[in-house]
Design a protein around this motif. Structure first.
Motif, PDB file in Angstrom:
ATOM      1  N   CYS A   1      29.636  29.846  30.501  1.00  0.00           N
ATOM      2  CA  CYS A   1      30.026  30.838  31.498  1.00  0.00           C
ATOM      3  C   CYS A   1      29.039  31.998  31.425  1.00  0.00           C
ATOM      4  N   VAL A   2      29.051  32.800  32.458  1.00  0.00           N
ATOM      5  CA  VAL A   2      28.069  33.878  32.592  1.00  0.00           C
ATOM      6  C   VAL A   2      28.795  35.190  32.848  1.00  0.00           C
ATOM      7  N   ALA A   3      28.427  36.228  32.104  1.00  0.00           N
ATOM      8  CA  ALA A   3      28.955  37.571  32.336  1.00  0.00           C
ATOM      9  C   ALA A   3      27.859  38.428  32.958  1.00  0.00           C
ATOM     10  N   MET A   4      28.229  39.155  33.999  1.00  0.00           N
ATOM     11  CA  MET A   4      27.274  39.993  34.722  1.00  0.00           C
ATOM     12  C   MET A   4      27.808  41.413  34.837  1.00  0.00           C
ATOM     13  N   GLU A   5      26.960  42.365  34.519  1.00  0.00           N
ATOM     14  CA  GLU A   5      27.367  43.765  34.576  1.00  0.00           C
ATOM     15  C   GLU A   5      26.841  44.395  35.858  1.00  0.00           C
ATOM     16  N   TYR A   6      27.763  44.953  36.648  1.00  0.00           N
ATOM     17  CA  TYR A   6      27.413  45.647  37.879  1.00  0.00           C
ATOM     18  C   TYR A   6      27.900  47.085  37.789  1.00  0.00           C
ATOM     19  N   THR A   7      27.478  47.899  38.748  1.00  0.00           N
ATOM     20  CA  THR A   7      27.919  49.295  38.754  1.00  0.00           C
ATOM     21  C   THR A   7      29.422  49.399  38.991  1.00  0.00           C
ATOM     22  N   TYR A   8      29.996  48.416  39.707  1.00  0.00           N
ATOM     23  CA  TYR A   8      31.419  48.462  40.027  1.00  0.00           C
ATOM     24  C   TYR A   8      32.294  47.783  38.979  1.00  0.00           C
ATOM     25  N   GLY A   9      31.699  47.218  37.941  1.00  0.00           N
ATOM     26  CA  GLY A   9      32.498  46.571  36.899  1.00  0.00           C
ATOM     27  C   GLY A   9      31.824  45.339  36.351  1.00  0.00           C
ATOM     28  N   ASN A  10      32.526  44.661  35.479  1.00  0.00           N
ATOM     29  CA  ASN A  10      31.990  43.466  34.833  1.00  0.00           C
ATOM     30  C   ASN A  10      32.595  42.212  35.444  1.00  0.00           C
ATOM     31  N   SER A  11      31.732  41.261  35.776  1.00  0.00           N
ATOM     32  CA  SER A  11      32.162  40.003  36.387  1.00  0.00           C
ATOM     33  C   SER A  11      31.883  38.851  35.439  1.00  0.00           C
ATOM     34  N   ILE A  12      32.673  37.792  35.600  1.00  0.00           N
ATOM     35  CA  ILE A  12      32.431  36.579  34.834  1.00  0.00           C
ATOM     36  C   ILE A  12      32.470  35.379  35.771  1.00  0.00           C
ATOM     37  N   CYS A  13      31.557  34.475  35.568  1.00  0.00           N
ATOM     38  CA  CYS A  13      31.534  33.206  36.284  1.00  0.00           C
ATOM     39  C   CYS A  13      32.027  32.142  35.316  1.00  0.00           C
ATOM     40  N   VAL A  14      33.206  31.584  35.583  1.00  0.00           N
ATOM     41  CA  VAL A  14      33.833  30.648  34.655  1.00  0.00           C
ATOM     42  C   VAL A  14      33.679  29.203  35.123  1.00  0.00           C
ATOM     43  N   SER A  15      33.734  28.287  34.170  1.00  0.00           N
ATOM     44  CA  SER A  15      33.740  26.859  34.455  1.00  0.00           C
ATOM     45  C   SER A  15      35.177  26.372  34.572  1.00  0.00           C
ATOM     46  N   THR A  16      35.389  25.378  35.432  1.00  0.00           N
ATOM     47  CA  THR A  16      36.727  24.815  35.618  1.00  0.00           C
ATOM     48  C   THR A  16      36.821  23.361  35.163  1.00  0.00           C
ATOM     49  N   GLN A  17      35.665  22.735  34.911  1.00  0.00           N
ATOM     50  CA  GLN A  17      35.627  21.363  34.422  1.00  0.00           C
ATOM     51  C   GLN A  17      34.484  21.234  33.426  1.00  0.00           C
ATOM     52  N   VAL A  18      34.572  20.225  32.578  1.00  0.00           N
ATOM     53  CA  VAL A  18      33.444  19.878  31.711  1.00  0.00           C
ATOM     54  C   VAL A  18      32.632  18.854  32.494  1.00  0.00           C
ATOM     55  N   GLY A  19      31.489  19.310  33.009  1.00  0.00           N
ATOM     56  CA  GLY A  19      30.717  18.480  33.926  1.00  0.00           C
ATOM     57  C   GLY A  19      31.286  18.571  35.328  1.00  0.00           C
TER      58      GLY A  19
END
Length: 346
Positions: A91-109
């Motif tokens: 997963c990926v965490a991204m920091e923006y001026t409006y807050g912190n976002s995360i891009c999550v996985s929903t399946q393995v593959g």
């Protein structure tokens, strides 16, 4: 053993009652877990007898951190996690001026087979449970020491192919006893499983629906997205129109620009004609290079021309800012490179 994160508050209250415990203990337990206490025996206001029962029945399914990568811009981190059964996700965490976002996985593959996506290479291994998706946020918050306020279901896997777990996850993190993340701060991205879009619309959630469109014609889309062989663009657009009518929410259409395939002016005009009467926003994504295919990123000039043509049709669009390309932040890239490195060691 059951992952306690797969229980909601009502289910855990019911378990407490069935096991001779006070129902209010359920909220206390979740209070500890969502405050990063992941050992029942460290929950100070829980009686030892209750801890013993919890420990014999549940485990707290927080994944193990295998690797973390920081981007050069210091705003993006990519995490490689391993679950109890050995399954590896990222997963990926991204920091923006409006807050912190995360891009999550929903399946393995993933089994969708989109040509520009690394997560689908090798197919699907299994679905993630609601609790396992939530655990990505908990683990990441504990590492970055910052609250995550925005969630994007756009990592490895197709969320609507894991529909029940994904809906349970959205409901879980929306609760005030858990992460208290508002639905309007949640984006679900799908390649377009049409029947599930109708199901999602009927729930009338206030999340943002993002459609991975990536082409303006069926012929073009079939070249890069196998799902187009099952549901054509008109069927997809009809489902999207239904979704808008039920939720009154604007849809985001994602369009990965691939040099020489879908980045020409004719494709832009066709896309404009297709979407001009729909409440939507187009997210233009210069494609990430994936070793296993020959897709190339278009020139900045071509990207700008494409964007301007959509503007002429009155379609709001943005060109996605590139974040984390130096750390393989695209879906599936880190997991595959890690797997290859393990193979070499064996």
């Amino acid at each position: 053993m059951i992952n306690i994160l797969d229980f909601d508050l009502a289910a855990l209250k019911n378990w407490m009652k069935e096991n001779g415990e006070k129902e209010f203990r359920a909220k206390q337990v979740f209070n500890w877990i969502y405050n990063e206490v992941w050992d029942f025996y460290n929950m100070n206001n829980i009686p030892k007898s209750t801890k013993d029962k919890l420990n014999s029945f549940f485990y707290i399914g927080i994944p193990e951190l295998l690797e973390v990568y920081d981007s050069e811009d210091n705003n993006t981190k990519k995490f490689l996690y391993r679950y109890k059964d050995g399954s590896i996700i990222e997963c990926v965490a991204m920091e923006y001026t409006y807050g912190n976002s995360i891009c999550v996985s929903t399946q393995v593959g993933c089994k969708m087979g989109c040509k520009f996506c690394a997560s689908t290479i090798g197919g699907i291994i299994r679905n993630l449970t609601a609790g396992e998706i939530t655990a990505q946020i908990l683990k990441t918050q504990s590492i970055i020491h910052k609250r995550i306020s925005n969630v994007v279901l756009m990592g490895s896997g197709e969320p609507l192919d894991n529909y029940e777990n994904v809906i349970a996850f959205i409901n879980d993190i929306n609760n005030d006893y858990s992460l208290n993340i508002g639905q309007r701060h949640i984006t679900l991205s799908t390649c377009g499983i049409v029947p599930k879009i109708y199901d999602l619309a009927d729930l009338k959630l206030q999340i943002t629906l993002a459609i991975s469109l990536h082409a303006s014609s069926d012929e073009e889309r079939k070249k890069i997205m196998p799902i187009a062989n099952k549901y054509n663009i008109q069927e997809l657009i009809k489902a999207c129109t239904y979704y808008i009518s039920k939720t009154n929410r604007r849809i985001t259409f994602e369009y990965a620009l691939v040099k020489g395939i879908n980045d020409n002016e004719d494709s832009a005009r066709k896309l404009g004609e297709l979407l001009k009467n729909i409440l939507c926003h187009v997210n233009l994504i210069p494609v990430n290079t994936v070793t296993e295919n020959n897709f190339k990123k278009p020139s900045k000039e071509n990207i700008k021309i494409f964007s301007n043509i959509l503007n002429d049709f009155g379609i709001n669009n943005t060109i996605r800012r590139e974040m984390g390309s130096d750390i393989n932040a695209a879906c599936g890239q880190l997991r595959r490179s890690y797997a290859k490195s393990i193979e070499k060691r064996c």
